[in-house]
Design an enzyme around this catalytic site. Sequence first.
Site, short mmCIF file in Angstrom:
data_model
loop_
_atom_site.label_atom_id
_atom_site.label_comp_id
_atom_site.label_asym_id
_atom_site.label_seq_id
_atom_site.Cartn_x
_atom_site.Cartn_y
_atom_site.Cartn_z
N ARG A 50 -1.31 -5.96 -10.38
CA ARG A 50 -1.18 -6.13 -8.93
C ARG A 50 -0.47 -4.90 -8.39
NH1 ARG A 50 3.56 -5.27 -8.75
NH2 ARG A 50 3.47 -5.73 -6.54
N GLY A 51 -0.43 -4.86 -7.02
CA GLY A 51 0.04 -3.64 -6.36
C GLY A 51 -1.19 -2.80 -6.05
N ALA A 52 -1.27 -2.33 -4.79
CA ALA A 52 -2.52 -1.72 -4.32
C ALA A 52 -3.02 -0.58 -5.22
CB ALA A 52 -2.33 -1.25 -2.88
N ARG A 87 -10.04 -8.91 -4.55
CA ARG A 87 -8.94 -9.06 -3.57
C ARG A 87 -9.31 -8.23 -2.34
NH1 ARG A 87 -2.85 -8.61 -5.47
NH2 ARG A 87 -2.59 -10.10 -3.76
N GLN A 195 7.64 -11.46 -6.62
CA GLN A 195 7.50 -10.09 -7.16
C GLN A 195 8.82 -9.33 -7.11
OE1 GLN A 195 5.29 -11.56 -5.12
NE2 GLN A 195 3.21 -10.83 -5.45
N ASP A 236 -0.47 -2.16 1.54
CA ASP A 236 -1.78 -2.47 0.95
C ASP A 236 -2.92 -1.83 1.72
OD1 ASP A 236 0.08 -4.76 -0.01
OD2 ASP A 236 -1.61 -4.62 -1.39
N ASN A 246 1.15 -5.34 4.42
CA ASN A 246 1.92 -5.38 3.17
C ASN A 246 2.29 -6.84 2.89
OD1 ASN A 246 3.16 -3.96 0.94
ND2 ASN A 246 5.13 -4.50 1.83
N LYS A 247 2.94 -7.05 1.79
CA LYS A 247 3.27 -8.41 1.33
C LYS A 247 3.88 -9.27 2.43
CE LYS A 247 2.64 -9.91 -1.85
NZ LYS A 247 1.41 -10.72 -2.01
O1 MRU Z 1 0.10 -9.38 -4.05
P1 MRU Z 1 0.64 -8.10 -4.63
O2 MRU Z 1 1.77 -8.32 -5.57
O3 MRU Z 1 -0.45 -7.23 -5.20
O4 MRU Z 1 1.23 -7.32 -3.36
C1 MRU Z 1 1.74 -6.03 -3.55
C2 MRU Z 1 2.32 -5.44 -2.33
O5 MRU Z 1 2.30 -6.00 -1.26
C3 MRU Z 1 2.84 -4.04 -2.47
O6 MRU Z 1 3.90 -3.82 -1.59
C4 MRU Z 1 1.72 -3.03 -2.16
O7 MRU Z 1 0.56 -3.34 -2.86
C5 MRU Z 1 2.13 -1.64 -2.48
S1 MRU Z 1 2.25 -1.36 -4.23
C6 MRU Z 1 2.68 0.27 -4.42
#
Ligand code: MRU
Length: 351
Positions: A50-52, A87, A195, A236, A246-247
């Site tokens: 996970r993470g963009a 996703r 997270q 994201d 973002n999250k």
């Molecule tokens: O649902 P996730 O854990 O993939 O969400 C991740 C985030 O929101 C991060 O802040 C974003 O992807 C940036 S990661 C460098």
Amino acid sequence: MNSKPLPKSVLWQDDKLYLLDQTKLPHVEEIFCCEQIESVHEAICALRVRGAPAIGIAAAYGLVVGLTEHVSLSALRERVDYLVGARPTAVNLAWAVERVYRYAAAWAEKHDDQIPVALLCDEAKLIHSEDAASCRNIGLHGLPLITANSNWLTHCNAGALAVSELGTALAPFYTAADSGVQFHVYVDETRPLLQGARLTSFELGRAGILNTLICDNAAAHVMSLGKVDGVIVGADRIAANGDVANKIGTLGLAILCGYYDIPFYVAAPTSTIDLDTTDGKQILIEERSAHEVTTFGAAQVASLDTKVFNPAFDVTPSHLVKGIITEQGMTTAPFEQNLGLLFDVNSSTTH
Ligand code: MRU
């Protein structure tokens, strides 16, 4: 300080894709090998990776995993569409697989419809190494913000686990720590999937960076006490006007920063900027299962029949963003104008 190195979130070795299962962190460090595209798709949907940027890199490798020798352009298109569906919000996923596809299409036009898998794999490796370079540069560009004895707050995990190395939001912290700067980070736990608690505290702790975990709903109180000098989060997807997805919970922090006059920064590679999306209203927000909200870890908290709304992301309007730190430097308002300047037509970051 625990000096055990952090495992790589994504590793390509001997033509195999290895992912660190982030659903098991911080208690279990389990690496699993994806031998087929289906397991890459499952890993992205289940947030094992996970993470963009990390999902973009994993998906780029996922296009070739399990293939031998050659692939046709039409078969590759099916694989691209399959992975993009995993996703919807993080643009890096679509960006990475479309980039590999464009490379394949250009090759096919010049040569043959049967594209050598090794060439596509090289493009995936390039995406991976470019991300590492981006993170290092984000760290350097964010470094001046991290002054001695400053206190920061971050949300979710935009660290090494979310990218190739260092992170985006956490890269300035790693770089400052390497330069001997003393500072401290508050880490939002980041419900529902924690997270912050499970990943950010874990990776900052492992790097010996002083951090304090807080409940998401403690952020306003901590800010009101004057304990936060700035907030840095990842992204994201960043729209052309600077609106930032973002999250979930990021928007609340940005509004709080406005109220308490605290600078709110976003750190992301240019691969997260989507100039085709004019503003945040156009960003599709992923909704995830009710189960994530009715449970806390393994424990069922709310009754099973509870009605739930579980958006995984929110959108922060650009006027709340003090600056966007990319590998090219700090971009500030007017974002409509300045984000466009980061893209030149020959750049591989162009969408
Ligand atoms: O649902 P996730 O854990 O993939 O969400 C991740 C985030 O929101 C991060 O802040 C974003 O992807 C940036 S990661 C460098």
